[in-house]
Design a protein around this motif. Sequence first.
Motif, short mmCIF file in Angstrom:
data_model
loop_
_atom_site.label_atom_id
_atom_site.label_comp_id
_atom_site.label_asym_id
_atom_site.label_seq_id
_atom_site.Cartn_x
_atom_site.Cartn_y
_atom_site.Cartn_z
N UNK A 1 4.26 -3.14 3.30
CA UNK A 1 3.54 -4.37 2.99
C UNK A 1 2.27 -4.39 3.82
N UNK A 2 1.36 -5.25 3.45
CA UNK A 2 0.06 -5.29 4.11
C UNK A 2 0.17 -5.72 5.58
N UNK B 1 0.86 -1.18 0.00
CA UNK B 1 0.00 0.00 0.00
C UNK B 1 0.89 1.23 0.00
N UNK B 2 0.61 2.15 -0.90
CA UNK B 2 1.42 3.35 -1.05
C UNK B 2 1.02 4.37 0.02
N UNK B 3 2.02 4.88 0.73
CA UNK B 3 1.79 5.90 1.76
C UNK B 3 2.10 7.30 1.26
N UNK B 4 3.11 7.42 0.41
CA UNK B 4 3.47 8.74 -0.11
C UNK B 4 4.32 8.58 -1.37
N UNK C 1 -1.04 7.89 -2.90
CA UNK C 1 -1.30 7.31 -1.58
C UNK C 1 -2.65 6.57 -1.56
N UNK C 2 -2.63 5.38 -0.99
CA UNK C 2 -3.82 4.56 -0.91
C UNK C 2 -3.86 3.46 -1.96
#
Length: 80
Positions: free
Chosen positions: A36-37, A23-26, A57-58
């Motif tokens: 990672x999840x 999952x992309x945070x920034x 993000x997201x």
Amino acid sequence: MQLQQQISTERLQEKIGRKLPVIIDEVDDEGAIGRSMADAPEIDGMVYLNGEFDVKPGDIVNVLIEHADEYDLWGSIVSE
């Protein structure tokens, strides 16, 4: 702390060559940064996707893990 660092290094080395959902945070000037999840934000290590700018993000992307150090992973986005 040194023992924990060694354990973390060994576990992350085992992920090299595997595909993981991330999952992309920034996204910064070097590329995307995610986790990672199974990793908690601001606690666990990060997954760095240098040169990957076409995400936001997201987003959840599949990443081929190419490198690891004591706490973090580096990889590239791959299609399924």
